[in-house]
Design an enzyme around this catalytic site. Structure first.
Site, mmCIF file in Angstrom:
data_model
loop_
_atom_site.group_PDB
_atom_site.id
_atom_site.type_symbol
_atom_site.label_atom_id
_atom_site.label_comp_id
_atom_site.label_asym_id
_atom_site.label_seq_id
_atom_site.Cartn_x
_atom_site.Cartn_y
_atom_site.Cartn_z
ATOM 1 N N TYR A 153 0.852 -1.203 0.000
ATOM 2 C CA TYR A 153 0.000 0.000 0.000
ATOM 3 C C TYR A 153 0.886 1.250 0.000
ATOM 4 O O TYR A 153 0.677 2.191 -0.777
ATOM 5 C CB TYR A 153 -0.876 -0.054 1.246
ATOM 6 N N LYS A 157 1.184 4.441 -2.635
ATOM 7 C CA LYS A 157 0.988 5.850 -2.263
ATOM 8 C C LYS A 157 2.243 6.675 -2.554
ATOM 9 O O LYS A 157 2.163 7.863 -2.876
ATOM 10 C CB LYS A 157 0.580 5.951 -0.796
#
Ligand SMILES: NC(=O)c1ccc[n+]([C@@H]2O[C@H](COP(=O)([O-])OP(=O)(O)OC[C@H]3O[C@@H](n4cnc5c(N)ncnc54)[C@H](O)[C@@H]3O)[C@@H](O)[C@H]2O)c1
Length: 247
Positions: A153, A157
């Site tokens: 994740y 990002k």
């Protein structure tokens, strides 16, 4: 836009993605409260209580949906001034358990879909010729590399932050600003769903303000970046982490 008291949001034409989620809903409601005209979108149905002019259901993993969504929003609102892109996915996993499907869904939603959506919106804004504001949700993970099984994740990002810097360079000459907000630990189901009490304690003890943030506090940062007060800010990442990260 000229008065110090005018935040420039009244009658702004705004598209909010991820509006069925905790932060996206708060962002949409806040824009409506500021007098903006808002279209909301999510892969799941969005509450009608937010006060949006229209709601478009779209799975942004299908890149063709970006064009449909931006066109639908602009048709509804008579153009588009702001995109607040909050849609995102977190699959928290022990790193040894991460599957290719876990990788794909997080990178497809958080990074790939962001590129196609933001490029579509920037293209429309450039053709309008009146500038615009693009704001996307990064995460503290862009900088920290992620905690508690969120390395994949975090990588998505981090890519999103780099992407938005590139878009800021590309579209700045058209008067379009591109910024990200980087929330820390915010009290929505994305964070709290499978968070252990120990993990929560660890986060809180590392956060100078000793509490989770609220969706409304992230919405305030998004509205600031969309407002006239942020007119000379682009390629920035606004740290909304209660000091969890200091940069
Ligand atoms: N909550 C936190 O602590 C936190 C921290 C850092 C960053 N963020 C980021 O902030 C944003 C909002 O997070 P939230 O806490 O409101 O999470 P949330 O899970 O409540 O909302 C995310 C929304 O994105 C939507 N979405 C997921 N996949 C989609 C797809 N394929 N197409 C369209 N929509 C899709 C979901 O349906 C959901 O409504 C996300 O980008 C998230 O990564 C959240």
């Amino acid at each position: 836009m000229n008065s110090l008291l005018d935040d420039g949001l009244k009658d702004a034409r705004v598209l909010v993605t991820g509006a069925a989620g905790g932060i996206g809903a708060a962002v949409a409601e806040s824009f409506v409260a500021a007098g903006a005209a808002v279209v909301v979108s999510d892969v799941t149905p969005v509450s009608e209580d937010l006060g949006a002019r229209a709601s478009v259901t779209a799975d942004l993993r299908d890149t063709a949906e970006s064009g449909r969504l931006v066109t639908a929003a602009a048709d509804t609102l008579g153009g588009l001034d702001v995109v607040a892109h909050l849609a995102g996915v977190l699959r928290r996993r022990d790193i040894a358990q991460v599957t290719e499907a876990d990788w794909d869904v997080q990178h497809d939603v958080n990074l790939k879909a962001s590129f196609f959506l933001l490029r579509e919106a920037a293209g429309l804004m450039a053709r309008q010729g009146t500038g615009g504001r693009l704001i996307a949700a990064a995460s503290q993970g862009w900088w920290s590399g992620g905690y508690g099984g969120s390395a994949v994740y975090a990588a998505s990002k981090g890519g999103l932050v780099s992407l938005c810097r590139g878009l800021a360079r590309t579209y700045g000459p058209c008067g379009i600003t591109v910024n990200t907000v980087a929330p820390g630990a915010i009290d929505t189901t994305m964070l709290t769903d499978d968070l252990t009490a120990d993990a929560l304690d660890t986060i809180l003890s590392a956060t100078p303000l000793r509490r989770l943030g609220t969706a409304q506090e992230v919405a305030s940062a998004v509205l600031f970046l969309a407002s006239a007060r942020a007119s000379f800010i682009t390629a920035a990442t606004l740290n909304v982490s209660g000091g969890w990260l200091a940069y």
